[in-house]
Design an enzyme around this catalytic site. Structure first.
Site, PDB file in Angstrom:
ATOM      1  N   ARG A 261      67.544 116.632 -27.614  1.00  0.00           N
ATOM      2  CA  ARG A 261      67.591 115.258 -27.111  1.00  0.00           C
ATOM      3  C   ARG A 261      69.028 114.839 -26.864  1.00  0.00           C
ATOM      4  O   ARG A 261      69.880 115.006 -27.732  1.00  0.00           O
ATOM      5  CB  ARG A 261      66.930 114.306 -28.108  1.00  0.00           C
ATOM      6  CG  ARG A 261      65.479 114.693 -28.332  1.00  0.00           C
ATOM      7  CD  ARG A 261      64.737 113.705 -29.196  1.00  0.00           C
ATOM      8  NE  ARG A 261      63.387 114.193 -29.399  1.00  0.00           N
ATOM      9  CZ  ARG A 261      62.451 113.560 -30.105  1.00  0.00           C
ATOM     10  NH1 ARG A 261      62.729 112.401 -30.681  1.00  0.00           N
ATOM     11  NH2 ARG A 261      61.249 114.077 -30.230  1.00  0.00           N
ATOM     12  N   ARG A 276      70.422 112.059 -37.012  1.00  0.00           N
ATOM     13  CA  ARG A 276      70.065 112.147 -35.593  1.00  0.00           C
ATOM     14  C   ARG A 276      70.898 113.237 -34.934  1.00  0.00           C
ATOM     15  O   ARG A 276      72.112 113.146 -34.884  1.00  0.00           O
ATOM     16  CB  ARG A 276      70.311 110.805 -34.894  1.00  0.00           C
ATOM     17  CG  ARG A 276      70.015 110.849 -33.407  1.00  0.00           C
ATOM     18  CD  ARG A 276      69.766 109.482 -32.845  1.00  0.00           C
ATOM     19  NE  ARG A 276      68.567 108.923 -33.452  1.00  0.00           N
ATOM     20  CZ  ARG A 276      68.142 107.686 -33.219  1.00  0.00           C
ATOM     21  NH1 ARG A 276      68.808 106.884 -32.428  1.00  0.00           N
ATOM     22  NH2 ARG A 276      67.040 107.248 -33.790  1.00  0.00           N
ATOM     23  N   GLU A 348      62.348 107.737 -40.340  1.00  0.00           N
ATOM     24  CA  GLU A 348      61.132 108.161 -39.655  1.00  0.00           C
ATOM     25  C   GLU A 348      61.078 109.680 -39.560  1.00  0.00           C
ATOM     26  O   GLU A 348      62.001 110.315 -39.045  1.00  0.00           O
ATOM     27  CB  GLU A 348      61.111 107.552 -38.244  1.00  0.00           C
ATOM     28  CG  GLU A 348      59.867 107.907 -37.467  1.00  0.00           C
ATOM     29  CD  GLU A 348      60.012 107.607 -35.976  1.00  0.00           C
ATOM     30  OE1 GLU A 348      60.695 106.623 -35.640  1.00  0.00           O
ATOM     31  OE2 GLU A 348      59.434 108.366 -35.178  1.00  0.00           O
ATOM     32  N   SER A 351      55.673 110.462 -36.087  1.00  0.00           N
ATOM     33  CA  SER A 351      54.937 109.422 -35.374  1.00  0.00           C
ATOM     34  C   SER A 351      53.596 110.009 -35.011  1.00  0.00           C
ATOM     35  O   SER A 351      53.548 111.025 -34.335  1.00  0.00           O
ATOM     36  CB  SER A 351      55.654 109.036 -34.079  1.00  0.00           C
ATOM     37  OG  SER A 351      56.633 108.073 -34.334  1.00  0.00           O
ATOM     38  N   ARG A 389      65.393 115.079 -41.191  1.00  0.00           N
ATOM     39  CA  ARG A 389      65.299 113.868 -42.019  1.00  0.00           C
ATOM     40  C   ARG A 389      64.534 114.117 -43.314  1.00  0.00           C
ATOM     41  O   ARG A 389      64.836 113.513 -44.347  1.00  0.00           O
ATOM     42  CB  ARG A 389      64.649 112.741 -41.220  1.00  0.00           C
ATOM     43  CG  ARG A 389      65.551 112.287 -40.088  1.00  0.00           C
ATOM     44  CD  ARG A 389      64.965 111.142 -39.345  1.00  0.00           C
ATOM     45  NE  ARG A 389      65.743 110.863 -38.148  1.00  0.00           N
ATOM     46  CZ  ARG A 389      65.278 110.149 -37.120  1.00  0.00           C
ATOM     47  NH1 ARG A 389      64.048 109.664 -37.159  1.00  0.00           N
ATOM     48  NH2 ARG A 389      66.045 109.936 -36.085  1.00  0.00           N
TER      49      ARG A 389
END
Length: 423
Positions: A261, A276, A348, A351, A389
């Site tokens: 990303r 991140r 997070e 999802s 994470r």
RNA sequence: GGAGAGGUGGCAGAGUGGUCGAAUGCGCGCGCUUGGAAAGCGCGUAUACCGCAAGGUAUCGGGGGUUCGAAUCCCCCCCUCUCCGCCA
């Protein structure tokens, strides 16, 4: 993409959905484009019908006959008209499709109202933070020796920021987590897949990453492949333009891939350490299900992801996203957030989304129903889980007084020892 | 990377400018036949869009072009196969 029929027959439903997601869309403009396209389609088809009829007649006429020559002259004019109409039709079609693609998915009725992340509902909370977090916890990027195992400086030299080297126990813990997740997911009934990590333009388009979001992906030269931002991209495309056997549903798959990303615009504490990255490892869960089982399967998917955190002994909570924090293409979404005992915040790690038929329509993924007619499947996906994470929380929450990290019992057999050492 | 051959319905496989959404075979479904089955016979068997409907239109790997008319001719791209080269 929404069903165009829904827009025609029940524009109010679409309007309400846009409102619930707190988006701005000029729905009337979309409807106008649709109407214009349909009118043009009718006109074009009428002309083409004439052309076809003439073709049948001309086939029977002698080639050089006066009738034939007269017909050619007559049809020349029609042909010119057809070309004109077809060009206009194509233009209308493109505009209409683009407009249809700008309409978000309809949120499920169980999605709470709300505009901002603060209005997400805490669906459940698990694990006693006081008991599960070490008193010695600190932000993982401040742990002594962190840079030896997670070498961001070398990564920055070799590639760029956000591309760390994982060294020694750092590499080993990543591998242990991946294998643990894949084994658990497989036990839960997901078939393991190892997909391509580059996709072509058609695949990126089918899942909505193109157009508009090319800025979030790395693109290769000169082949124009896209480095996948998530395994969802190749996995969802596996059945693109296919009809799945109904008896095979639900199809449950898991895949480990690195994810890429660009994360343009991120800054501050969000990007420190492992929070991140531009490249990270993730195991993704994906399901293709019968529409009637969609929400049942969604809950199971979330449970499957949750179980991983439970087995690792990490405290976490589940958020039910409100309308305004739902993604464009999701009908319902749960976020799993792990407690980072050092940073003292929620991170997070998964999802879990239900797209209903929104993705399937765009990607044309169907099954053949009882009546023999193809019907769109529902697609669901969720992380199971994102590595960095989870790793952050693990390093922080399990940090001992001596600077080592206690490996959870479930993971120890994969890691091969009970403590991770930064020394 | 170079040279060549190909991509047609669930599969196999015809079709090189018109009556072709596409022969034929296999498979599949229904029916007849049979004590039952096989064989045989008959019928059916893609997807999508527009339309209240009647009906119409599109699709022969994808896109563009030539033509009154394209599965068929031309151009570009993608994919598969064979041979050569290179390579973990």
């Amino acid at each position: 993409m929404l069903d165009p029929k829904l827009l025609r027959e029940s524009p109010g439903t679409v309007r309400a959905a846009i409102a619930k997601k707190h988006l701005q869309v000029d729905l009337d403009a979309v409807i106008a484009l649709d109407n214009a396209w349909r009118a043009l389609l009718q006109e074009t088809e009428t002309l083409r019908s004439r052309q076809k009829a003439a073709n049948g007649e001309m086939a029977k006429l002698p080639k050089g006959s006066p009738e034939f020559i007269a017909k050619v002259a007559e049809m020349k004019a029609v042909s010119a008209q057809v070309k004109e109409k077809e060009a206009a039709l194509k233009d209308a079609e493109e505009k209409c499709r683009a407009a249809m693609l700008s309409l978000p998915n309809i949120p499920h009725e169980s999605v709470p109202e709300g505009a901002t992340p603060e209005q997400n509902v805490v669906f459940s909370t698990h694990g006693d933070i006081a008991a599960l977090v070490s008193p010695h916890a600190k932000p993982h990027y401040e742990i002594d020796g962190f840079n030896k195992l997670f070498d961001f400086d070398r990564g920055a030299k070799v590639t760029g920021a956000g591309f760390p080297f994982y060294v020694g126990d750092g590499a080993k813990i990543v591998r242990a987590l991946l294998q643990f997740f894949l084994d658990e997911d497989t036990k839960a009934g997901y078939t393991e897949v190892n997909p391509p990590i580059f996709v072509n333009e058609a695949s990126a388009t089918a899942v909505g990453q193109l157009p508009d979001k090319e800025g979030m992906m790395y693109e290769t030269i000169p082949d124009r492949f896209y480095a996948i931002p998530t395994a969802e991209t190749p996995l969802t495309n596996f059945f693109r333009d296919e009809i799945i056997d109904e008896a095979a549903l639900p199809v449950c798959r898991c895949a480990y891939t690195p994810c890429f990303r660009r994360e343009a615009g991120s800054y501050g504490k969000d990007v420190r350490g492992l929070n991140r990255l531009h490249q990270f490892d993730k195991v993704e869960l994906l399901k293709w299900v019968h529409p009637s089982k969609s929400y049942e399967e969604h809950d199971k998917l979330r449970d499957d992801a949750e179980r991983l955190l439970q087995k690792l002994g990490l405290p976490y909570r589940v958020l039910l996203m409100c309308g305004g924090d739902l993604g464009f293409s999701q009908a319902k979404k749960y976020d799993l957030e792990v407690w980072s005992g050092g940073q003292k915040r929620w991170l997070e790690v998964s999802s879990c989304s239900n797209f209903e038929s929104f993705q399937a329509r765009r990607a044309q993924i169907r099954f053949r129903g009882k009546d023999g007619k193809p019907e769109l499947v529902h697609t669901l996906n969720g992380s199971g889980l994102a590595i960095p994470r989870v790793l952050s929380a693990l390093l922080e929450n399990n940090l001992q007084a001596d600077g080592r990290v206690k490996i959870p019992a479930a993971l120890a057999p994969y890691f091969g020892k009970e403590y991770l050492s930064f020394a």
